[in-house]
Design an enzyme around this catalytic site. Structure first.
Site, mmCIF file in Angstrom:
data_model
loop_
_atom_site.group_PDB
_atom_site.id
_atom_site.type_symbol
_atom_site.label_atom_id
_atom_site.label_comp_id
_atom_site.label_asym_id
_atom_site.label_seq_id
_atom_site.Cartn_x
_atom_site.Cartn_y
_atom_site.Cartn_z
ATOM 1 N N LYS A 83 10.047 16.464 12.183
ATOM 2 C CA LYS A 83 11.161 16.143 11.284
ATOM 3 C C LYS A 83 12.196 15.337 12.062
ATOM 4 C CE LYS A 83 13.321 19.001 7.717
ATOM 5 N NZ LYS A 83 13.882 20.334 7.500
ATOM 6 N N VAL A 84 12.583 14.193 11.493
ATOM 7 C CA VAL A 84 13.597 13.358 12.151
ATOM 8 C C VAL A 84 14.701 13.056 11.148
ATOM 9 C CG1 VAL A 84 11.888 12.263 13.701
ATOM 10 C CG2 VAL A 84 12.477 11.150 11.534
#
Ligand code: E4P
Length: 217
Positions: A83-84
């Protein structure tokens, strides 16, 4: 529509996974803090509880360090999705990881243009936060409609993962719009099963069955 649970509470995840209706898990730094557990071991445990993607979020803000953190998280299990955040560095990281065959969930999306950027960066998932949108006097579900339209216009594969869900209406609307995934707190998932008339109906049937004096053997 896929159902993900938005928690790092492994007891809750195990319990919901037992229903056979859980398709994945999302976590974030706040949920890890809430769990009171060490990040890597808890992600590893969660990955063993579900077959689907488990989102684990990088905490660096620059591309280089994000890549280093992503490499560590990717090594935890095959079903980790990185997840960014939706920033320039986040999307740079997304592009690089996606090109390398890694599933990326781009989080903290608050506009359809941001969702368009994430799709162009090859994101597997885009996470628009509907509840936080509503909290700020905006229409979270309208955002989902816009993203659905844009992704369909250009046949993007990126899955719309509706996040920051607060209630069953968000889930219903997500399904009506054709979102791909809804990630929900455990309480919202449990709430979907409930209906007062179901409870009342069971009560009536049980009372009448008891009067028959029969058993199913
Ligand atoms: C999504 O992946 C996020 O973890 C989450 O849905 C955020 O929800 P909140 O606005 O309730 O913190």
């Amino acid at each position: 529509m896929k159902f993900f649970v938005d928690t790092a509470d492994t007891a809750e995840i195990a319990d919901l996974a037992a229903t056979g209706l859980l398709d994945g898990v999302t976590t974030n730094p706040s949920l890890i803090h809430k769990s009171g557990r060490e990040f890597i071991p808890v992600v590893k445990e969660i990955c063993g509880l579900v077959d689907g993607p488990v989102s684990a979020e990088v905490v660096a803000l620059d591309h280089e360090t994000m890549m280093k953190e992503a490499d560590i998280l990717r090594a935890v299990a095959d079903n980790v999705a990185i997840k960014v955040p939706l920033t320039i560095d986040g999307l740079k990281t997304c592009k690089k990881l996606s090109d390398d065959g890694c599933q990326v969930n781009v989080t903290l999306c608050f506009s359809a243009n941001q969702a368009l950027l994430a799709a162009k960066a090859g994101a597997a998932f885009i996470s628009p936060f509907v509840g936080r949108h509503d909290d700020n006097g905006l229409d979270g579900m309208r955002l989902i409609e816009d993203i659905r339209l844009i992704y369909d216009n250009y046949l993007f594969d990126t899955e719309i993962l509706v996040a920051s869900i607060r209630n069953p209406i968000h889930v219903l609307e997500s399904a009506r719009i054709g979102a791909d995934v809804a990630t929900m707190p455990p309480s919202v998932i449990r709430g979907l099963f409930k209906h007062v008339l179901t409870d009342k109906g069971i009560e009536g049937f049980m009372a009448d069955w008891a009067k028959t004096g029969q058993t199913i053997t």
